[in-house]
Write a protein that holds these residues in place. Structure first.
Motif, PDB file in Angstrom:
ATOM      1  N   ILE A  33      -6.557  -7.039   1.907  1.00 21.71           N
ATOM      2  CA  ILE A  33      -5.657  -5.561   1.755  1.00 21.71           C
ATOM      3  C   ILE A  33      -5.706  -4.427   3.044  1.00 21.71           C
ATOM      4  O   ILE A  33      -5.080  -4.385   2.869  1.00 21.71           O
ATOM      5  N   PHE A  37      -3.043  -2.639   4.372  1.00 20.49           N
ATOM      6  CA  PHE A  37      -2.210  -1.709   4.517  1.00 20.49           C
ATOM      7  C   PHE A  37      -2.430  -0.140   5.467  1.00 20.49           C
ATOM      8  O   PHE A  37      -1.497   0.151   6.204  1.00 20.49           O
ATOM      9  N   THR A 108      -6.714   5.177  -0.936  1.00 22.80           N
ATOM     10  CA  THR A 108      -6.576   3.437  -1.800  1.00 22.80           C
ATOM     11  C   THR A 108      -5.357   2.817  -1.213  1.00 22.80           C
ATOM     12  O   THR A 108      -4.124   4.403  -0.739  1.00 22.80           O
ATOM     13  N   PRO A 109      -5.416   1.814  -1.494  1.00 18.51           N
ATOM     14  CA  PRO A 109      -4.055   1.250  -1.736  1.00 18.51           C
ATOM     15  C   PRO A 109      -3.309   2.513  -2.943  1.00 18.51           C
ATOM     16  O   PRO A 109      -1.996   2.037  -2.327  1.00 18.51           O
ATOM     17  N   GLU A 110      -3.519   3.210  -3.324  1.00 15.65           N
ATOM     18  CA  GLU A 110      -2.486   3.693  -4.733  1.00 15.65           C
ATOM     19  C   GLU A 110      -2.752   5.475  -3.900  1.00 15.65           C
ATOM     20  O   GLU A 110      -1.403   5.334  -4.582  1.00 15.65           O
TER      21      GLU A 110
END
Length: 508
Positions: A33, A37, A108-110
């Motif tokens: 991940i 990203f 973060t991914p979000e």
């Protein structure tokens, strides 16, 4: 220019915890991940990863420590979620300060967090929630482990050599490893020292795939798990044992309780401390009494030496305190005269133990256990009352912690005493007594067979090994230029040369 466009270099921090049941697959997923990203965003990145609890000190978390040292190289750090930074709010705030001082963002991914802006409040709240969640989880896990141990389940990480954790969470024997464990115990019971056992296991591997060491052998020989018992120590935050759970017959035993006790006796005296190198010296065996002779005057161990002029002459060396030595043949004559009493002595004691009633002793021990159990209950109530007094404001924190510490120490001592008494109760049965004396007599008979053979180095070493299984120490003294022997058997012998030697044999 947006914040994301200002970011060029990113430090990726990945952490998983085995305590939460996470494995290498989870770490691989997180790494995939993170790489995707950063690649999609066009960031240059370096990965820092580790397998460790989020509640550990910063000093123990080497990858995070390295990242913080390199923080000046990055505009941002990437984490799968903010709780991967730390589960301890104190360390979360420490990391946040380092990042804020260096104007480094958290990705973060979000979401992107600017710790020098409005995002700081949200980050702090998430850190506090993560810390609280960890405390709840830790408390739940501790309670679960305690209950599991009381059901006889294995809750202590990787099982010892010889076992795997079965589907029912109890230990299951692995026959190939169990044979190796039995071999180790048999060597120890036969009188071989730990270093000798390590040498005999050359080519064999531990559960982790390493060669056996003194520490590994010592740990195996002192592990009651092999008798079918579960011993689980519950510790506080400082690592102090607050409760010991002992469950017998929790799983299939590899070693009998009798052999475990026998091995404990066999290695007794070889160690002076936990893993302190022993009370036994190295080197060639010059006499079958090697490592067994101690000065009766000062208690120091006495060694043997060769005569520089006579090739085969052996002498007991003088003690540092001034006690003079003696020629080995005269010492052996006195020793064997006294040793001859041992076999008959053990047979007499065996018969007495079997015909005498053990019920009185056993009833006394059971009564002691019952009284200690009552005391445990009273102390537990005192601990509960002390906590309530603290909550009601009767005790301040310092008074409560002192009272709590004192009571918990008493509870631990009582628990250990109960375990010792229960072992004594088991040892009072006739089968156990019979097995113990039979083993001693068999060793004496084995010694005599070897002693009467030709005098060779091989038989000398074997005689010495067997004597160490029967005898703990032999105390020596010179008296009036003559040699006498006194022992628990009250023997008294005058040697041929007319010297007197005073020997006191302390059997195991």
């Amino acid at each position: 220019m947006t914040v994301t466009n200002m970011i060029k270099n990113v430090g990726v921090y990945l952490r998983i915890s085995r305590e939460s049941g996470e494995g290498r697959d989870t770490l691989l997923t997180h790494r995939t991940i993170a790489e995707r990203f950063c690649s999609e965003k066009g960031y240059s990145f370096k990965i820092y990863e580790e397998v460790i609890s989020g509640a550990k000190d910063i000093e123990e978390r080497q990858s995070l420590h390295h990242l913080l040292n390199d923080i000046h190289l990055y505009e941002a750090i990437f984490v799968i979620s903010t709780d991967r930074i730390s589960r301890d709010n104190y360390y979360t705030q420490y990391v946040a300060k380092v990042l804020a001082d260096n104007e480094v963002y958290i990705l973060t991914p979000e979401k992107l967090y600017d710790l020098n802006g409005d995002d700081r409040l949200m980050f702090d709240m998430l850190g506090a929630m993560s810390s609280q969640e960890f405390r709840i989880i830790a408390k739940r896990q501790k309670r679960g482990k305690r209950e599991g141990a009381m059901r006889g389940e294995w809750v202590q990480g990787v099982p010892p050599l010889g076992y795997i954790r079965g589907k029912n969470k109890k230990l299951k024997v692995i026959e190939s490893e169990a044979r190796l464990v039995k071999m180790i115990f048999n060597y120890a019971e036969s009188g071989y020292g730990i270093q000798n056992i390590v040498s005999k296991l050359d080519g064999y591997k531990t559960k982790a795939g390493n060669s056996f060491t003194n520490t590994a052998i010592y740990t195996i020989l002192n592990n009651k798990t092999y008798t079918g018992s579960i011993i689980y120590n519950i510790k506080d935050k400082k690592g102090k044992i607050t409760e010991t759970i002992s469950m017998k017959n929790a799983h299939e035993a590899i070693i009998t309780k009798e052999q475990f006790k026998s091995v404990k006796e066999a290695i007794k005296g070889r160690m002076s401390g936990d893993m302190e190198t022993r009370n036994r010296s190295r080197g060639k065996v010059l006499s079958m009494l090697k490592d067994l002779l101690y000065c009766k005057g000062c208690g120091l161990k006495m060694g043997f030496r060769k005569d520089s002029k006579q090739k085969h002459a052996i002498y007991l060396k003088s003690c540092k305190c001034g006690t003079r030595g003696i020629a080995e043949p005269h010492l052996l004559t006195s020793f064997m005269s006294e040793f001859d009493f041992l076999q008959g002595f053990f047979r007499d004691e065996w018969e007495k133990a079997l015909i005498s009633s053990q019920s009185v002793s056993k009833d006394t021990l059971l009564q002691q256990v019952a009284e200690l159990n009552k005391t445990q209950g009273k102390l537990s109530k005192r601990l509960s009352r002390a906590k309530n007094a603290y909550l009601d404001g009767v005790f301040n924190k310092e008074e409560y912690l002192k009272s709590k510490n004192d009571i918990e120490n008493e509870l631990t001592n009582i628990s250990n005493t109960i375990n010792d008494l229960q072992e004594q109760i088991e040892s009072t049965n006739k089968d156990s007594i019979s097995s113990e004396y039979k083993s001693k007599i068999e060793k004496i008979e084995q010694f005599y067979k070897l002693y009467n053979k030709e005098d060779s180095q091989q038989f000398l070493e074997e005689c010495n090994r067997i004597l160490k299984l029967i005898i703990n120490k032999v105390y020596y003294a010179r008296v009036d230029e003559k040699v006498t022997i006194t022992s628990p058997l009250e023997g008294y012998i005058e040697a041929e040369q007319g010297d007197f030697v005073d020997l006191f044999i302390e059997s195991k």
